[in-house]
Scaffold this active site. Sequence first.
Site, PDB file in Angstrom:
ATOM      1  N   ARG A   1      29.629  17.986 -16.676  1.00 53.38           N
ATOM      2  CA  ARG A   1      28.262  17.449 -16.608  1.00 53.38           C
ATOM      3  C   ARG A   1      27.611  17.581 -17.989  1.00 53.38           C
ATOM      4  O   ARG A   1      27.670  18.647 -18.603  1.00 53.38           O
ATOM      5  CB  ARG A   1      27.484  18.254 -15.581  1.00 53.38           C
ATOM      6  CG  ARG A   1      26.153  17.695 -15.204  1.00 53.38           C
ATOM      7  CD  ARG A   1      25.465  18.608 -14.196  1.00 53.38           C
ATOM      8  NE  ARG A   1      26.004  18.522 -12.850  1.00 53.38           N
ATOM      9  CZ  ARG A   1      25.745  19.417 -11.888  1.00 53.38           C
ATOM     10  NH1 ARG A   1      24.964  20.450 -12.135  1.00 53.38           N
ATOM     11  NH2 ARG A   1      26.249  19.280 -10.676  1.00 53.38           N
TER      12      ARG A   1
ATOM     13  N   ARG B   1      18.322  24.205 -16.203  1.00 57.72           N
ATOM     14  CA  ARG B   1      19.237  23.053 -16.150  1.00 57.72           C
ATOM     15  C   ARG B   1      18.656  21.835 -16.877  1.00 57.72           C
ATOM     16  O   ARG B   1      17.590  21.891 -17.453  1.00 57.72           O
ATOM     17  CB  ARG B   1      19.494  22.698 -14.683  1.00 57.72           C
ATOM     18  CG  ARG B   1      20.159  23.787 -13.871  1.00 57.72           C
ATOM     19  CD  ARG B   1      21.600  23.958 -14.306  1.00 57.72           C
ATOM     20  NE  ARG B   1      22.333  24.761 -13.336  1.00 57.72           N
ATOM     21  CZ  ARG B   1      22.942  24.288 -12.237  1.00 57.72           C
ATOM     22  NH1 ARG B   1      22.874  23.007 -11.941  1.00 57.72           N
ATOM     23  NH2 ARG B   1      23.598  25.100 -11.439  1.00 57.72           N
TER      24      ARG B   1
HETATM   25 FE1  SRM Z   1      23.921  19.752  -6.577  1.00 58.32          FE
HETATM   26  C1  SRM Z   1      26.046  22.294  -5.849  1.00 58.32           C
HETATM   27  C2  SRM Z   1      26.477  17.749  -7.286  1.00 58.32           C
HETATM   28  C3  SRM Z   1      21.767  17.570  -7.936  1.00 58.32           C
HETATM   29  C4  SRM Z   1      21.334  21.342  -4.980  1.00 58.32           C
HETATM   30  N1  SRM Z   1      25.916  20.021  -6.635  1.00 58.32           N
HETATM   31  C5  SRM Z   1      26.599  21.152  -6.341  1.00 58.32           C
HETATM   32  C6  SRM Z   1      28.076  21.020  -6.702  1.00 58.32           C
HETATM   33  C7  SRM Z   1      28.274  21.498  -8.108  1.00 58.32           C
HETATM   34  C8  SRM Z   1      29.067  21.663  -5.697  1.00 58.32           C
HETATM   35  C9  SRM Z   1      29.546  23.058  -5.961  1.00 58.32           C
HETATM   36  O1  SRM Z   1      28.732  23.971  -6.215  1.00 58.32           O
HETATM   37  O2  SRM Z   1      30.760  23.262  -5.894  1.00 58.32           O
HETATM   38  C10 SRM Z   1      28.219  19.472  -6.598  1.00 58.32           C
HETATM   39  C11 SRM Z   1      29.326  18.835  -7.414  1.00 58.32           C
HETATM   40  C12 SRM Z   1      29.815  17.574  -6.731  1.00 58.32           C
HETATM   41  C13 SRM Z   1      30.737  16.769  -7.553  1.00 58.32           C
HETATM   42  O3  SRM Z   1      31.921  16.634  -7.161  1.00 58.32           O
HETATM   43  O4  SRM Z   1      30.319  16.224  -8.562  1.00 58.32           O
HETATM   44  C14 SRM Z   1      26.802  19.032  -6.889  1.00 58.32           C
HETATM   45  N2  SRM Z   1      24.105  18.053  -7.555  1.00 58.32           N
HETATM   46  C15 SRM Z   1      25.237  17.325  -7.663  1.00 58.32           C
HETATM   47  C16 SRM Z   1      24.959  15.950  -8.219  1.00 58.32           C
HETATM   48  C17 SRM Z   1      26.083  15.390  -9.074  1.00 58.32           C
HETATM   49  C18 SRM Z   1      24.645  15.023  -7.029  1.00 58.32           C
HETATM   50  C19 SRM Z   1      24.630  13.553  -7.332  1.00 58.32           C
HETATM   51  O5  SRM Z   1      25.255  12.852  -6.554  1.00 58.32           O
HETATM   52  O6  SRM Z   1      23.997  13.110  -8.290  1.00 58.32           O
HETATM   53  C20 SRM Z   1      23.649  16.244  -8.956  1.00 58.32           C
HETATM   54  C21 SRM Z   1      23.868  16.720 -10.363  1.00 58.32           C
HETATM   55  C22 SRM Z   1      22.571  17.041 -11.019  1.00 58.32           C
HETATM   56  C23 SRM Z   1      22.656  17.318 -12.489  1.00 58.32           C
HETATM   57  O7  SRM Z   1      22.948  16.391 -13.242  1.00 58.32           O
HETATM   58  O8  SRM Z   1      22.354  18.439 -12.890  1.00 58.32           O
HETATM   59  C24 SRM Z   1      23.100  17.374  -8.119  1.00 58.32           C
HETATM   60  N3  SRM Z   1      21.898  19.545  -6.556  1.00 58.32           N
HETATM   61  C25 SRM Z   1      21.207  18.498  -7.094  1.00 58.32           C
HETATM   62  C26 SRM Z   1      19.870  18.483  -6.599  1.00 58.32           C
HETATM   63  C27 SRM Z   1      18.814  17.421  -6.893  1.00 58.32           C
HETATM   64  C28 SRM Z   1      17.902  17.790  -8.022  1.00 58.32           C
HETATM   65  O9  SRM Z   1      18.108  18.799  -8.709  1.00 58.32           O
HETATM   66  O10 SRM Z   1      16.933  17.072  -8.208  1.00 58.32           O
HETATM   67  C29 SRM Z   1      19.749  19.556  -5.742  1.00 58.32           C
HETATM   68  C30 SRM Z   1      18.500  19.924  -4.895  1.00 58.32           C
HETATM   69  C31 SRM Z   1      17.438  20.545  -5.695  1.00 58.32           C
HETATM   70  C32 SRM Z   1      17.624  22.019  -5.775  1.00 58.32           C
HETATM   71  O11 SRM Z   1      18.321  22.487  -6.677  1.00 58.32           O
HETATM   72  O12 SRM Z   1      17.092  22.733  -4.912  1.00 58.32           O
HETATM   73  C33 SRM Z   1      21.025  20.224  -5.725  1.00 58.32           C
HETATM   74  N4  SRM Z   1      23.708  21.538  -5.638  1.00 58.32           N
HETATM   75  C34 SRM Z   1      22.578  21.966  -4.992  1.00 58.32           C
HETATM   76  C35 SRM Z   1      22.875  23.194  -4.310  1.00 58.32           C
HETATM   77  C36 SRM Z   1      21.871  24.030  -3.467  1.00 58.32           C
HETATM   78  C37 SRM Z   1      21.155  24.996  -4.320  1.00 58.32           C
HETATM   79  C38 SRM Z   1      20.287  25.935  -3.515  1.00 58.32           C
HETATM   80  O13 SRM Z   1      19.208  26.257  -3.970  1.00 58.32           O
HETATM   81  O14 SRM Z   1      20.710  26.371  -2.454  1.00 58.32           O
HETATM   82  C39 SRM Z   1      24.235  23.475  -4.546  1.00 58.32           C
HETATM   83  C40 SRM Z   1      25.041  24.668  -4.025  1.00 58.32           C
HETATM   84  C41 SRM Z   1      24.857  25.888  -4.847  1.00 58.32           C
HETATM   85  O15 SRM Z   1      24.258  25.873  -5.927  1.00 58.32           O
HETATM   86  O16 SRM Z   1      25.327  26.927  -4.378  1.00 58.32           O
HETATM   87  C42 SRM Z   1      24.729  22.406  -5.384  1.00 58.32           C
END
Ligand code: SRM
Length: 571
Positions: free
Chosen positions: A71, A140
Amino acid sequence: MSHPSVEDIKANSRHLRGTLLHGLADPVTGSLSFEDQRLVKFHGTYQQDDRDIRDERRRQKLEPAHQFMIRIRAPGGMFSPAQWLQLDAIATTHANHSLRITTRQTFQFHGVIKRELKATMQAINASLLDTVSACGDVNRNVLASSNPLQSRLHAQVQDWAQRLSEKFLPNTRAYYEIWLDEEKVADSTNVDEPLYGATYLPRKFKMAVAVLPLNDVDVFANDFGLIAIVDEHGALAGFNVAIGGGMGASHGDAATYPRLADVIGFVTPERVLAIAEAAITVQRDLGDRVERKHARFKYTIDTHGLDAIVALMEARAGFKLEPARAFSFDHNGDRFGWVEDEDGHGHLTLRIPAGRILDSEQGQHLTGLREIARIHPGEFRLTANQNLVIAGVPAGQRARIDALVATYGLDVHARASGLRLNALACVALPTCALAMAEAERYLPELLDKAEVLLGKHGLLDAPIHLRISGCPNGCSRPYLGEIALVGKAPGRYNLMLGADHRGQRLNVLHRENIDEAAILSTLDELFARYAAQRTPDQSSLEKRFGDFLIDAGIVTPLARPRNDIAIEVIA
Ligand code: SRM
Ligand code: SF4
């Protein structure tokens, strides 16, 4: 054998080095050690495996098909055409021939194998980009509204995203030593890390800057959000500050929940960095370091109370916040097609289905955008809704861009229903280790079926916001969808309903653990009731779908989020 905690791994990592150099060089396995898998996130990459072939590999007694997602850190989602071409080359050389626009305005590569990881990181660096802090327990990628109409204000806000991102980068040189072969100086592992310390933050920390009237960054889903406020001359007066947003939850665990950020006051630009730093250090010191599921800033705020957290932030920043200024958002979607800014430049927003840029039967996005990058004199801006703005196009250049858009089938926005234009899907299978159900791969089929229903009820133009996530972590910010599907198991989802279209009201659970047939029959019934809301001349809908669901009593909203308070001021 039980694994050490993430807190211990961080503390013992010599500022994020661990045994990464050794693990990357080990040719025997495509995997990193458990500890290094946690640390490598801080460098912007995740170890994954291809889940489509996981069972088959197990049967063949092979290790999983390990691969890495990378990323990029791109504050405000801005890329030059030269960078575009370099990223395209990386995707086709080292990754799976796709560029994935994320919901945080940046690119992900998927499918990079371990022995290519370092070369890929170096190629990214050669394009003057990096991946530092794109993942991990740090600040981030910082979002900035892609609103191109007010170009001068946008430039300022873009600059703020950049400054916030730079300011809160860790000091460790680990990234440069491991990936870029920077020479290690004797005491480099003893780096001064005054903000983060040896254990960094308890959890990820997210910031966004919104430019009214668009909430295209979903500012209330962030730990720390800024809403740009302009004075009577259109100049940036400062920002309303919002804290404590987050989407993540776990099924069946009431201690975890999505939460919208609270607007806590107003700051002038020269005080922004101080209040942002105060928020980070308060979370660093008070956040839960035992239970990672409960470690985000939103829980710290709810544990200690909003007023206490704000008072602590003010004490650390050395000033009191001013009362929040009145503000009002139109919506949290994107604007598609051409717009012209105050300086006469054109900006073309294209719909990129689920953010995935690749060549397929649906369109030659990878090739078409490569051709555009070759002639485009402006820049590319990614949106937090997984779309793309071809920005800063001089008037004389528009026809050439339009021709390329038509040739390569990039004009999805001209053909799509309101539902399709406003749909978000997280990545989910096959790369996401946490996915319980399909999201990105299922979205096109779901939309095709939902559009049949919309057509039946004369609703193809209705701008309904649909969001689908493969699990409750909420990466497509599903709890802010007027309709949302949250994965529970293969083919089964929780149907959530009733968020607004401004990103200021969470939706609520309507039906639990249902399959496609139940999803479609429920939507069919709701669309029929919604269509009855058409004005007598059938020209418009009286209210947006999410508001209709609430007003018709189909779902009852959660207690009113506090970020509505400022809305009341101007009402
Ligand atoms: Fe996310 C974890 C993909 C935005 C909340 N997210 C993941 C992981 C890395 C899975 C993992 O931990 O093994 C996913 C990777 C999937 C892959 O194969 O690519 C993943 N998150 C994504 C992306 C790529 C989704 C998308 O389709 O665009 C986004 C990448 C964002 C970036 O460029 O940085 C993405 N993730 C988000 C968002 C939206 C936002 O930030 O606006 C959220 C919700 C907002 C938030 O953070 O509360 C989000 N991702 C999570 C969570 C839950 C965190 C929590 O507070 O519980 C996880 C799981 C974790 O962190 O344990 C997670
Ligand atoms: Fe993976 Fe769940 Fe995030 Fe989707 S919401 S990308 S399934 S962690």
